[in-house]
Every structure is written in structure tokens, then in C-alpha cells.
Design a protein around this motif. Sequence first.
Motif, PDB file in Angstrom:
ATOM      1  N   GLY A 121      49.156  25.955  33.135  1.00 17.32           N
ATOM      2  CA  GLY A 121      48.901  24.897  33.708  1.00 17.32           C
ATOM      3  C   GLY A 121      47.590  24.561  34.657  1.00 17.32           C
ATOM      4  O   GLY A 121      47.112  23.399  34.707  1.00 17.32           O
ATOM      5  N   ARG A 122      47.315  25.630  35.445  1.00 17.74           N
ATOM      6  CA  ARG A 122      46.165  25.697  36.289  1.00 17.74           C
ATOM      7  C   ARG A 122      45.775  27.267  36.156  1.00 17.74           C
ATOM      8  O   ARG A 122      46.275  28.274  35.943  1.00 17.74           O
ATOM      9  N   GLY A 123      44.332  27.414  36.685  1.00 15.74           N
ATOM     10  CA  GLY A 123      44.049  28.747  36.699  1.00 15.74           C
ATOM     11  C   GLY A 123      43.309  29.017  35.129  1.00 15.74           C
ATOM     12  O   GLY A 123      43.350  28.026  34.324  1.00 15.74           O
TER      13      GLY A 123
ATOM     14  N   GLU B 180      42.797  30.619  31.461  1.00 18.66           N
ATOM     15  CA  GLU B 180      43.677  30.906  30.231  1.00 18.66           C
ATOM     16  C   GLU B 180      44.091  32.384  30.065  1.00 18.66           C
ATOM     17  O   GLU B 180      43.376  33.300  30.341  1.00 18.66           O
TER      18      GLU B 180
ATOM     19  N   CYS C 252      45.630  34.704  35.365  1.00 19.44           N
ATOM     20  CA  CYS C 252      46.221  33.474  34.864  1.00 19.44           C
ATOM     21  C   CYS C 252      47.968  32.974  34.868  1.00 19.44           C
ATOM     22  O   CYS C 252      48.013  32.089  35.136  1.00 19.44           O
TER      23      CYS C 252
ATOM     24  N   TYR D 163      50.624  33.909  33.767  1.00 19.17           N
ATOM     25  CA  TYR D 163      51.404  33.838  32.480  1.00 19.17           C
ATOM     26  C   TYR D 163      52.613  34.843  32.588  1.00 19.17           C
ATOM     27  O   TYR D 163      53.868  34.328  32.620  1.00 19.17           O
TER      28      TYR D 163
ATOM     29  N   PHE E 160      48.954  30.805  44.093  1.00 21.49           N
ATOM     30  CA  PHE E 160      48.054  30.300  43.380  1.00 21.49           C
ATOM     31  C   PHE E 160      46.856  30.443  44.474  1.00 21.49           C
ATOM     32  O   PHE E 160      47.101  29.821  45.626  1.00 21.49           O
TER      33      PHE E 160
ATOM     34  N   HIS F 171      43.668  28.813  45.508  1.00 17.48           N
ATOM     35  CA  HIS F 171      42.784  27.711  45.178  1.00 17.48           C
ATOM     36  C   HIS F 171      41.295  27.895  45.307  1.00 17.48           C
ATOM     37  O   HIS F 171      40.490  27.608  44.392  1.00 17.48           O
TER      38      HIS F 171
ATOM     39  N   ASP G  47      40.682  30.026  41.996  1.00 15.57           N
ATOM     40  CA  ASP G  47      41.378  29.422  40.846  1.00 15.57           C
ATOM     41  C   ASP G  47      41.837  30.366  40.081  1.00 15.57           C
ATOM     42  O   ASP G  47      41.577  30.554  38.797  1.00 15.57           O
ATOM     43  N   ARG G  48      42.953  31.127  40.604  1.00  8.60           N
ATOM     44  CA  ARG G  48      43.504  32.185  39.835  1.00  8.60           C
ATOM     45  C   ARG G  48      44.998  32.515  40.599  1.00  8.60           C
ATOM     46  O   ARG G  48      45.076  32.082  41.831  1.00  8.60           O
ATOM     47  N   PHE G  49      45.917  33.118  39.908  1.00  9.05           N
ATOM     48  CA  PHE G  49      46.886  33.523  40.474  1.00  9.05           C
ATOM     49  C   PHE G  49      46.980  34.729  41.197  1.00  9.05           C
ATOM     50  O   PHE G  49      46.315  35.527  40.345  1.00  9.05           O
TER      51      PHE G  49
END
Length: 110
Positions: free
Chosen positions: A5-7, A9, A20, A22, A49, A51, A54-56
Motif C-alpha cells: 500500500g505504500r513504499g 513494490e 517494501c 511485504y 514505515f 517516511h 519511503d520504505r519499511f
Amino acid sequence: MAGVGRGPEKPRFGEPCNGCGYCCALQPCAIAQEYLGAEDVGPCPALLFDHQDDRFRCGMVVSPTRFMFLPPDAEADLILGTMFAEMLAVGRGCDSEDFAAPETEEPAHG
């Protein structure tokens, strides 16, 4: 391939990890299960996350004392985070299976 949903693919299995999230969204790792009492289905309570990037990130690697409810301690975070990163094989590539739709074969023309 979908992310969470964010970050970014999800990369393909074996490709470099891109944060990502996942794998951690689906199932907490053994470390989170043992040290945080996480269930065997996700999402992991230590999934963070970032910010700015922009990644976990894994909270058990970044700030384990925070998630283990220990007093803040930068040296302990460094030691434990390094140990957990090694145990999780952080940086060694995506270890989540790819669940893409099967490719269809084109009929042979004779």
C-alpha cells in the motif's frame, strides 16, 4: 508485483530487498514471535514505515529496545540490532515467494 500500500513494490524472490514490507506484513519473523509475543500471522508489530526514505524498516533492527520495552540505550540497540539483522539475513535479498499469476502458454502452430 504488489507491495503493501505504500513504499516500493515487492522485488522478485532473490532480488535485493528494497524495504517494501511485504514479508513482515504477512507474517512476523521468529524474532518478533519470540521477543514480542507476535502471532504467527502478520502484520509484525515491529514493522516501521520510514517516511523520509519511503520504505519499511524492521524495528527489531533499528530500535530493538523500544519494541522490547527496555530503557532507551543506543549501545544496546546497536548490539541487538546488528545481531537481529544477521539472524534475519538483512541485505541478502528478498526471501518472500512470488505469487504471480501463472503464465499462459501460447498454442503451438503446426
